[in-house]
Design a protein around this motif. Structure first.
Motif, short mmCIF file in Angstrom:
data_model
loop_
_atom_site.label_atom_id
_atom_site.label_comp_id
_atom_site.label_asym_id
_atom_site.label_seq_id
_atom_site.Cartn_x
_atom_site.Cartn_y
_atom_site.Cartn_z
N TYR A 188 41.93 30.38 40.63
CA TYR A 188 43.08 31.27 40.72
C TYR A 188 43.89 31.14 42.01
O TYR A 188 45.10 31.32 41.99
CB TYR A 188 42.60 32.73 40.61
CG TYR A 188 41.71 33.01 39.44
CD1 TYR A 188 42.18 32.84 38.13
CD2 TYR A 188 40.39 33.43 39.62
CE1 TYR A 188 41.34 33.09 37.04
CE2 TYR A 188 39.56 33.68 38.55
CZ TYR A 188 40.04 33.51 37.26
OH TYR A 188 39.22 33.75 36.20
N SER A 213 45.34 26.20 37.44
CA SER A 213 46.72 26.17 36.97
C SER A 213 47.38 24.87 37.41
O SER A 213 46.91 24.19 38.33
CB SER A 213 47.49 27.38 37.52
OG SER A 213 47.45 27.38 38.93
N SER A 242 46.79 20.97 33.03
CA SER A 242 46.14 22.28 32.94
C SER A 242 46.14 22.75 31.50
O SER A 242 47.15 22.63 30.79
CB SER A 242 46.88 23.29 33.82
OG SER A 242 46.29 24.57 33.71
N CYS A 285 45.21 27.75 31.35
CA CYS A 285 45.08 28.39 32.67
C CYS A 285 46.45 28.96 33.06
O CYS A 285 47.40 28.20 33.28
CB CYS A 285 44.61 27.40 33.72
SG CYS A 285 43.00 26.69 33.40
N GLU A 302 49.53 30.59 35.07
CA GLU A 302 50.07 30.54 36.43
C GLU A 302 50.01 31.95 37.02
O GLU A 302 50.39 32.93 36.37
CB GLU A 302 51.51 30.06 36.41
CG GLU A 302 51.70 28.64 35.92
CD GLU A 302 51.40 27.61 36.99
OE1 GLU A 302 51.19 28.01 38.15
OE2 GLU A 302 51.37 26.41 36.67
#
Length: 604
Positions: free
Chosen positions: A576, A305, A325, A328, A330
């Motif tokens: 992540y 992210s 990004s 991806c 958040e």
């Protein structure tokens, strides 16, 4: 499904001398596989020629093969070739043409470890006065021509394994010149010439030697370059930021003599191997300043992210293309900060492990810079060396690899150790390598290795008991006709307290995993990986071997040093969850100023 955006399209269509600067998570490996497939489909090379795709490590090479399989539904086939750069140089230049360099030679072998280059000069002699057996050096290393200013052999100052031949044919010690207060330069050169001449005649070659020999062969025999350019008219080099000066010179020589398509793919910010002669400046020169090269970028990050990207981008030069990004999402609390002191390491690890379990992060890692901090995380106290032999610590490492699930590396390392114990050979290197080659394909021997690793005495036993049991076990298990002696120490020393003999082996030699089997390792070990989550521990004190809170910056706006590049690599791994642990002395105010308000500081 491989998505082709404008950046990828431009690169896939490019031919000639190409430099591709690919950011973390850009799909670099899949893009390389796609280009190989497109060159094949367009039939740009004849049936007798192929594409050579080279990388820095075996792991990166395997990833290219896997990416190609996913795209094409088949393996990369002959006449194409995928390997490490070192393997390519050995296989296609050094080994087949070594006889051109030296007709008075043993069959050359590439050394896995360079210890033999030092050991081959050692000997034992009987002291004429005392009659005792002493260690010495083979003649003429003690002669006047090979002595330093302390009247001892230069061998004791600069080991043979440290001698490097530079692209211009000069000698150095790891890239540095000898100190004039320690040795006369003339004596140093005589020493280096004698060492290398003897080594090459014996056919004992390090990977660095092989690169120099290959360059020498190409410069003296242009027809080798011409042949190789016809065999591989298209060469793609992955992780090219880690190429050494010698490797750059080798491929430059190929382009001078017929190679028209050469591609350097990499990210200079991820160059971590200066200690192995990696030269990111060469990559940057071709990317930024050399008009003979076409420079392209991949700036879309499909891994992390934007809030994670913005943190690892703090070490980049402000004028560099921005990393964006793509696709991806958040995630809430994706940036987590811990603050450690001398007593809460295990609490931090437990909290991080809990987060990984709850979030189902299947691929996570805890990384550090330096063994001191790593030992603290593992609960390891003062280093203990209870044996005068490396064998027991090597065996413990094997067992811990096996228990940690890294069975492949455990077997490969065990094979070398067990072969040395079982077989008595005259030629320590050449004969052992031949036995290793044969035994690698021997199912009975591989079964013996597995059984030995499984049955090896438990590491919960005391050091004293484990030593006794394992010496007996190895002799019986491997069918040895000689005794095994770990040389257990009897007297107290700097790295040995006698009381530790009653401690469990596991207390002083832990496996490098947390309670729930999350690896605790170094940043170098996660380079190139994509992780679900990572926890990076930063050091408290400034030191050349440490990473600190202050290093997460680029205030001078210049290409970062290797310390900052280590941080860049570590922080760019997760998809992540990025967790960082700093000493308590770093205030919350400083954390928010550097990373913004969207971070979660965990009170532990």
């Amino acid at each position: 499904m491989y998505y082709i955006n404008n950046e990828r399209k431009i690169y896939l269509e490019a031919r000639g001398k190409v430099v591709l600067n690919a950011c973390p998570g850009s799909g670099k490996t899949t893009t390389i596989a796609k280009k190989i497939l497109e060159i094949e489909n367009l039939k740009e090379i004849s049936s007798h020629s192929g594409i050579a795709c080279l990388s820095f490590t075996n792991a990166a090479k395997d990833e290219i093969n896997e990416a190609y399989m996913n795209l094409a539904g088949r393996q990369i086939q002959f006449p194409n070739h995928v390997s490490t750069i070192d393997s390519f140089i050995n296989k296609y230049i050094t080994l087949p043409f070594y006889n051109v360099l030296n007709r008075n030679f043993n069959r050359p072998k590439i050394l896995d470890h360079t210890d033999i280059l030092d050991n081959m000069w050692k000997t034992k002699y009987t002291d004429r006065t005392t009659g005792e057996l002493r260690e010495g050096l083979v003649w003429p290393l003690n002669s006047v021509d090979y002595k330093g200013k302390d009247n001892r052999s230069i061998y004791h100052l600069y080991k043979p394994s440290e001698i490097r031949i530079e692209p211009d044919g000069t000698f150095s010690i790891g890239g540095k010149q000898p100190l004039p207060e320690k040795v006369e330069y003339k004596n140093f050169i005589n020493y280096c010439k004698f060492i290398k001449k003897t080594q090459f005649e014996k056919g004992l070659i390090s990977t660095g030697d092989s690169a120099y020999i290959a360059l020498f062969l190409l410069r003296k025999n242009p027809r080798i370059s011409q042949w190789l350019s016809r065999r591989f008219p298209h060469i793609i080099i992955d992780e090219a930021q880690d190429n050494s000066l010698l490797q750059h010179a080798i491929f430059d020589e190929l382009t001078k003599n017929g190679l028209t398509n050469l591609e350097l793919i990499g990210d200079p910010y991820q160059s971590l191997y200066e200690w192995r002669d990696a030269s990111p400046k060469e990559f940057l020169t071709k990317y930024s300043n050399d008009t003979c090269w076409q420079a392209y970028n991949l700036t879309d990050n499909r891994r992390s992210s934007q809030n994670i990207i913005d943190i690892f981008s703090l070490v980049r030069i402000s004028g560099d293309p921005k990393i964006n990004s793509l696709d991806c999402a958040e995630i809430e609390d994706s940036i987590v900060i811990y603050k450690y002191n001398t007593t809460n390491f295990q609490n931090i690890l437990e909290h991080y492990e809990s987060r990984c379990l709850v979030s189902n992060f299947k691929k996570s890692c805890i990384v550090v810079r330096g063994n001191t901090l790593k030992d603290k995380l593992l609960g390891k106290e003062k280093e203990q060396r209870p044996w005068n032999s490396d064998l027991p610590t090597n065996l413990i490492e094997l067992k811990n690899l096996y228990l940690g699930g890294d069975v492949k590396n455990a077997i490969n390392q065990a094979r070398k150790i067990f072969i040395k114990l079982i077989y008595k050979v005259k030629d320590e290197f050449h004969d052992l390598k031949e036995i290793e080659r044969r035994k690698k394909e021997d199912p009975k021997f591989n079964s013996l290795i597995m059984n030995t690793l499984y049955k090896m005495p438990d590491l919960s036993n005391s050091i004293q008991q484990w030593t006794k049991d394992t010496e007996i076990f190895l002799k019986e298990q491997l069918g040895l006709d000689h005794e095994i002696d770990f040389l257990l120490k009897k007297r107290k020393s700097k790295y040995f307290e006698k009381t530790t003999l009653l401690d469990p082996v596991s207390h002083h030699f832990q496996k490098s995993f947390s309670k729930y089997n999350i690896p605790i390792t170094t940043i170098h070990q996660v380079k190139g990986q994509t992780l679900d989550s990572i926890l990076v521990f930063f050091n408290e004190r400034k030191h050349k071997d440490n990473i600190t809170f202050d290093n997460i910056s680029n205030e001078q706006d210049v290409f970062p040093d290797e310390t900052r590049r280590l941080i860049y690599v570590a922080l760019s791994r997760p998809k992540y969850h990025l967790a960082m642990a700093f000493p308590k002395s770093v205030s919350n105010k400083k954390l928010y100023e550097k990373f913004g308000e969207n971070i979660q500081i965990i009170p532990i």
